[in-house]
Design a protein around this motif. Structure first.
Motif, PDB file in Angstrom:
ATOM      1  N   LYS A 180      -2.366  47.561  13.133  1.00  0.00           N
ATOM      2  CA  LYS A 180      -1.755  47.326  14.442  1.00  0.00           C
ATOM      3  C   LYS A 180      -1.696  45.821  14.713  1.00  0.00           C
ATOM      4  O   LYS A 180      -2.152  45.016  13.914  1.00  0.00           O
ATOM      5  N   ASN A 205      -8.712  46.896  23.291  1.00  0.00           N
ATOM      6  CA  ASN A 205      -8.562  46.656  24.728  1.00  0.00           C
ATOM      7  C   ASN A 205      -7.107  46.482  25.142  1.00  0.00           C
ATOM      8  O   ASN A 205      -6.757  46.724  26.287  1.00  0.00           O
ATOM      9  N   HIS A 206      -6.267  46.031  24.240  1.00  0.00           N
ATOM     10  CA  HIS A 206      -4.883  45.722  24.590  1.00  0.00           C
ATOM     11  C   HIS A 206      -3.882  46.657  23.928  1.00  0.00           C
ATOM     12  O   HIS A 206      -2.746  46.273  23.666  1.00  0.00           O
ATOM     13  N   GLY A 207      -4.294  47.894  23.657  1.00  0.00           N
ATOM     14  CA  GLY A 207      -3.357  48.906  23.204  1.00  0.00           C
ATOM     15  C   GLY A 207      -3.355  49.198  21.724  1.00  0.00           C
ATOM     16  O   GLY A 207      -2.506  49.950  21.262  1.00  0.00           O
ATOM     17  N   SER A 263      -3.855  52.903  21.180  1.00  0.00           N
ATOM     18  CA  SER A 263      -2.946  53.797  21.887  1.00  0.00           C
ATOM     19  C   SER A 263      -1.981  54.458  20.918  1.00  0.00           C
ATOM     20  O   SER A 263      -1.423  53.816  20.034  1.00  0.00           O
ATOM     21  N   THR A 264      -1.787  55.759  21.087  1.00  0.00           N
ATOM     22  CA  THR A 264      -0.831  56.485  20.250  1.00  0.00           C
ATOM     23  C   THR A 264       0.391  56.882  21.049  1.00  0.00           C
ATOM     24  O   THR A 264       1.337  57.423  20.489  1.00  0.00           O
ATOM     25  N   GLY A 265       0.377  56.648  22.343  1.00  0.00           N
ATOM     26  CA  GLY A 265       1.508  56.991  23.188  1.00  0.00           C
ATOM     27  C   GLY A 265       1.532  58.467  23.515  1.00  0.00           C
ATOM     28  O   GLY A 265       0.732  59.251  23.013  1.00  0.00           O
TER      29      GLY A 265
END
Length: 62
Positions: A27, A32-34, A37-39
């Motif tokens: 990534k 902390n900043h996404g 995240s997998t959406g």
């Protein structure tokens, strides 16, 4: 790649400085900043995310 060899996140923090945490493997951002995240996965979640997108651009930042 070892953790110490990974690049820094670089996202802007609340104080305006770049984040110094290491990125999540594969990534471009830290957890902390996404980076983790997998959406949205479900059709309902995707529709909800799409509904919020245009509205968030028009609202002033507080």
């Amino acid at each position: 790649m070892r953790k110490r060899d990974r690049p820094l996140c670089g996202a802007k923090t609340r104080k305006g400085f770049p984040c110094v945490r290491k990125v999540v493997p594969g990534k471009a951002r830290c957890p902390n900043h996404g980076g983790l995240s997998t959406g949205p996965k479900t059709a309902e979640g995707k529709a909800r995310a799409a509904m919020n997108l245009p509205r968030s651009r028009d609202e002033p930042v507080t």
